[in-house]
Motif scaffolding. Structure first.
Motif, PDB file in Angstrom:
ATOM      1  N   LEU A  18      18.340  -8.758  17.099  1.00 20.22           N
ATOM      2  CA  LEU A  18      17.218  -7.878  17.424  1.00 20.22           C
ATOM      3  C   LEU A  18      17.574  -6.408  17.304  1.00 20.22           C
ATOM      4  O   LEU A  18      16.725  -5.564  17.044  1.00 20.22           O
ATOM      5  CB  LEU A  18      16.732  -8.167  18.848  1.00 20.22           C
ATOM      6  N   ARG A  19      18.862  -6.070  17.499  1.00 19.23           N
ATOM      7  CA  ARG A  19      19.264  -4.663  17.525  1.00 19.23           C
ATOM      8  C   ARG A  19      20.688  -4.573  16.962  1.00 19.23           C
ATOM      9  O   ARG A  19      21.529  -5.397  17.320  1.00 19.23           O
ATOM     10  CB  ARG A  19      19.268  -4.210  18.992  1.00 19.23           C
ATOM     11  N   PRO A  20      20.956  -3.576  16.102  1.00 20.89           N
ATOM     12  CA  PRO A  20      22.313  -3.472  15.565  1.00 20.89           C
ATOM     13  C   PRO A  20      23.349  -3.354  16.687  1.00 20.89           C
ATOM     14  O   PRO A  20      23.057  -2.804  17.759  1.00 20.89           O
ATOM     15  CB  PRO A  20      22.265  -2.197  14.723  1.00 20.89           C
ATOM     16  N   CYS A  21      24.551  -3.863  16.429  1.00 22.37           N
ATOM     17  CA  CYS A  21      25.584  -3.927  17.472  1.00 22.37           C
ATOM     18  C   CYS A  21      25.841  -2.554  18.096  1.00 22.37           C
ATOM     19  O   CYS A  21      25.899  -2.421  19.318  1.00 22.37           O
ATOM     20  CB  CYS A  21      26.866  -4.503  16.867  1.00 22.37           C
ATOM     21  N   LEU A  22      25.981  -1.511  17.263  1.00 28.14           N
ATOM     22  CA  LEU A  22      26.312  -0.195  17.830  1.00 28.14           C
ATOM     23  C   LEU A  22      25.166   0.329  18.708  1.00 28.14           C
ATOM     24  O   LEU A  22      25.404   0.991  19.723  1.00 28.14           O
ATOM     25  CB  LEU A  22      26.655   0.803  16.714  1.00 28.14           C
ATOM     26  N   ALA A  23      23.935   0.013  18.324  1.00 30.48           N
ATOM     27  CA  ALA A  23      22.785   0.439  19.149  1.00 30.48           C
ATOM     28  C   ALA A  23      22.805  -0.302  20.497  1.00 30.48           C
ATOM     29  O   ALA A  23      22.480   0.279  21.536  1.00 30.48           O
ATOM     30  CB  ALA A  23      21.479   0.181  18.399  1.00 30.48           C
ATOM     31  N   GLN A  24      23.224  -1.568  20.486  1.00 30.30           N
ATOM     32  CA  GLN A  24      23.362  -2.309  21.763  1.00 30.30           C
ATOM     33  C   GLN A  24      24.418  -1.616  22.637  1.00 30.30           C
ATOM     34  O   GLN A  24      24.230  -1.428  23.835  1.00 30.30           O
ATOM     35  CB  GLN A  24      23.828  -3.741  21.503  1.00 30.30           C
ATOM     36  N   MET A  25      25.525  -1.210  21.998  1.00 33.89           N
ATOM     37  CA  MET A  25      26.611  -0.581  22.758  1.00 33.89           C
ATOM     38  C   MET A  25      26.198   0.782  23.298  1.00 33.89           C
ATOM     39  O   MET A  25      26.581   1.212  24.376  1.00 33.89           O
ATOM     40  CB  MET A  25      27.847  -0.421  21.862  1.00 33.89           C
ATOM     41  N   GLN A  26      25.386   1.468  22.493  1.00 37.44           N
ATOM     42  CA  GLN A  26      24.900   2.796  22.886  1.00 37.44           C
ATOM     43  C   GLN A  26      24.094   2.702  24.200  1.00 37.44           C
ATOM     44  O   GLN A  26      24.184   3.569  25.053  1.00 37.44           O
ATOM     45  CB  GLN A  26      24.025   3.329  21.742  1.00 37.44           C
ATOM     46  N   ARG A  27      23.343   1.606  24.357  1.00 39.08           N
ATOM     47  CA  ARG A  27      22.582   1.393  25.606  1.00 39.08           C
ATOM     48  C   ARG A  27      23.523   1.283  26.791  1.00 39.08           C
ATOM     49  O   ARG A  27      23.264   1.820  27.859  1.00 39.08           O
ATOM     50  CB  ARG A  27      21.762   0.107  25.509  1.00 39.08           C
ATOM     51  N   VAL A  28      24.617   0.539  26.597  1.00 42.15           N
ATOM     52  CA  VAL A  28      25.602   0.373  27.680  1.00 42.15           C
ATOM     53  C   VAL A  28      26.224   1.742  27.987  1.00 42.15           C
ATOM     54  O   VAL A  28      26.373   2.141  29.153  1.00 42.15           O
ATOM     55  CB  VAL A  28      26.707  -0.638  27.262  1.00 42.15           C
ATOM     56  N   TYR A  29      26.542   2.469  26.922  1.00 38.89           N
ATOM     57  CA  TYR A  29      27.153   3.800  27.080  1.00 38.89           C
ATOM     58  C   TYR A  29      26.208   4.723  27.857  1.00 38.89           C
ATOM     59  O   TYR A  29      26.627   5.474  28.745  1.00 38.89           O
ATOM     60  CB  TYR A  29      27.461   4.367  25.689  1.00 38.89           C
ATOM     61  N   GLN A  30      24.918   4.651  27.524  1.00 33.96           N
ATOM     62  CA  GLN A  30      23.952   5.527  28.207  1.00 33.96           C
ATOM     63  C   GLN A  30      23.877   5.204  29.696  1.00 33.96           C
ATOM     64  O   GLN A  30      23.687   6.078  30.518  1.00 33.96           O
ATOM     65  CB  GLN A  30      22.575   5.413  27.554  1.00 33.96           C
ATOM     66  N   GLU A  31      24.067   3.927  30.025  1.00 30.35           N
ATOM     67  CA  GLU A  31      23.985   3.538  31.427  1.00 30.35           C
ATOM     68  C   GLU A  31      25.259   3.905  32.195  1.00 30.35           C
ATOM     69  O   GLU A  31      25.191   4.366  33.333  1.00 30.35           O
ATOM     70  CB  GLU A  31      23.719   2.032  31.522  1.00 30.35           C
ATOM     71  N   TYR A  32      26.414   3.717  31.566  1.00 27.92           N
ATOM     72  CA  TYR A  32      27.674   3.857  32.313  1.00 27.92           C
ATOM     73  C   TYR A  32      28.453   5.132  31.965  1.00 27.92           C
ATOM     74  O   TYR A  32      29.340   5.535  32.719  1.00 27.92           O
ATOM     75  CB  TYR A  32      28.578   2.636  32.072  1.00 27.92           C
ATOM     76  N   GLY A  33      28.159   5.727  30.802  1.00 36.09           N
ATOM     77  CA  GLY A  33      28.824   6.989  30.418  1.00 36.09           C
ATOM     78  C   GLY A  33      30.328   6.852  30.202  1.00 36.09           C
ATOM     79  O   GLY A  33      31.068   7.812  30.398  1.00 36.09           O
ATOM     80  N   THR A  34      30.775   5.659  29.800  1.00 42.55           N
ATOM     81  CA  THR A  34      32.218   5.453  29.577  1.00 42.55           C
ATOM     82  C   THR A  34      32.452   4.842  28.195  1.00 42.55           C
ATOM     83  O   THR A  34      31.495   4.496  27.499  1.00 42.55           O
ATOM     84  CB  THR A  34      32.791   4.444  30.590  1.00 42.55           C
ATOM     85  N   SER A  35      33.715   4.682  27.856  1.00 44.18           N
ATOM     86  CA  SER A  35      34.055   4.012  26.594  1.00 44.18           C
ATOM     87  C   SER A  35      33.561   2.568  26.639  1.00 44.18           C
ATOM     88  O   SER A  35      33.622   1.915  27.687  1.00 44.18           O
ATOM     89  CB  SER A  35      35.574   4.003  26.399  1.00 44.18           C
TER      90      SER A  35
END
Ligand code: UTP
Length: 305
Positions: free
Chosen positions: A139-156
């Motif tokens: 449904l969503r490219p892998c990096l875009a999925q990771m970007q969501r996690v990054y936006q929530e947690y602000g970490t690597s």
């Protein structure tokens, strides 16, 4: 909080694909009709990247050419009225995207390749994409999925997937403390452990969102597994100082650095390709039907096609 800069380490020797990679780049191998590096670039752009930083080596000039404007080809296609193909060529790099090419003089390892990106990345969070790990993110490219996690947690954030226990020695393997569904904080990371020594089968794949702290740590990283400067070793130092999350992405990864993974990707992308899907499916159907025939007959039938 958007990751503006994406790093593409493309300076590896690609020995598993010799002789194909003797004079040309592994990342230019096509999956149906697009080179691997183009899929990686599209994934980065769809996750919001504006600056693409390629870490290149010898025999990699075709990557630079691929993302450059091709005046003669475009003029030729225009004069022959091949508008659709002209569009295909012009869409390779959308407007507003900048490319930077940095030469890694010696293939000293992935960690060293990422360190080469420091002058272009500077002091901001960035992503790293390994083009030979092709990921169909459903449904969503892998990096875009990771970007969501990054936006929530602000970490690597590092993409991981479960691999069979017998394959752990081909990957960086992480042990995590669960944070949420498919998400954990990395407690330990080891590059290419022996299967008997691995306490987890959660493998790092070729997508990373990293803070610039990694550069200072890479500077100090000594040669590790395979005599190379390993990104995994610098991440191992980073988890002592900062939270690093492991994210189990949704989708399918094709290890296109291996011949079998590359062939699988071509078959599956071929079956999804708008122009080829029907004809290719029919061909595969007939081919596999032939496999149930006795050997002699099979050769004759396949040879007729
Ligand atoms: P690989 O481990 O797949 O190595 O690198 P490789 O050299 O490309 O391929 P083999 O194993 O010899 O067949 C993982 C990624 O890191 C990059 C590669 O280009 C690939 O995208 N890399 C690796 C570098 O940019 N520089 C290096 O020194 C090593």
């Amino acid at each position: 909080m958007r990751i503006r800069k994406a790093v593409f380490p493309v300076a590896g020797l690609g020995t598993r694909f010799l002789p194909a990679t003797k004079a040309s780049a592994k990342e230019m191998l096509p999956i149906v009709d697009k080179p691997l590096i183009q899929y990686a670039v599209q994934e980065a752009i769809s996750a919001g990247a504006e600056e693409l930083i390629f870490i290149t080596g010898r025999s990699k000039n075709s990557i630079m050419d691929h993302f450059d404007k091709a005046y003669e080809l475009e003029a030729e296609l225009a004069s022959r009225g091949k508008g659709k193909l002209l569009e295909t060529v012009q869409e390779i790099l959308p407007p507003g995207i900048t490319c930077i090419f940095i030469r890694q003089a010696e293939a000293l390892g992935l960690g060293h390749a990422v360190l080469c990106a420091w002058p272009a990345v500077g002091d901001e969070d960035f992503s790293v994409i390994l083009a030979d790990d092709l990921i169909d993110g459903r449904l969503r490219p892998c990096l875009a999925q990771m970007q969501r996690v990054y936006q929530e947690y602000g970490t690597s954030v590092i993409a991981v997937e479960r691999v069979p226990q017998e394959d752990v020695s081909s990957y960086g393997i992480v042990e995590t403390q669960p944070v949420g569904p498919g998400l954990g904080e990395i407690r330990r990371i080891v590059e290419k452990p022996k299967p008997a020594e691995a306490t987890s089968n959660l493998a790092v794949v070729g997508r990373y969102i990293l803070t610039p702290r990694i550069f200072k740590l890479l500077e100090r990283t000594q040669r590790g597994a395979g005599g190379e400067i390993q990104l995994t070793d610098a991440i191992s130092a980073m988890i002592q100082e900062q939270t690093v999350l492991a994210y189990e992405f949704e989708g399918t990864r094709y290890d296109c650095g291996s011949k079998l993974g590359y062939l699988k990707a071509n078959v599956e992308y071929g079956l999804k390709h708008p122009e080829l899907a029907d004809g290719f499916r029919e061909y595969l159907h007939d081919l596999t039907a032939d496999w149930s025939q006795p050997a002699g007959e099979k050769v004759v039938k396949v040879a007729k096609k």
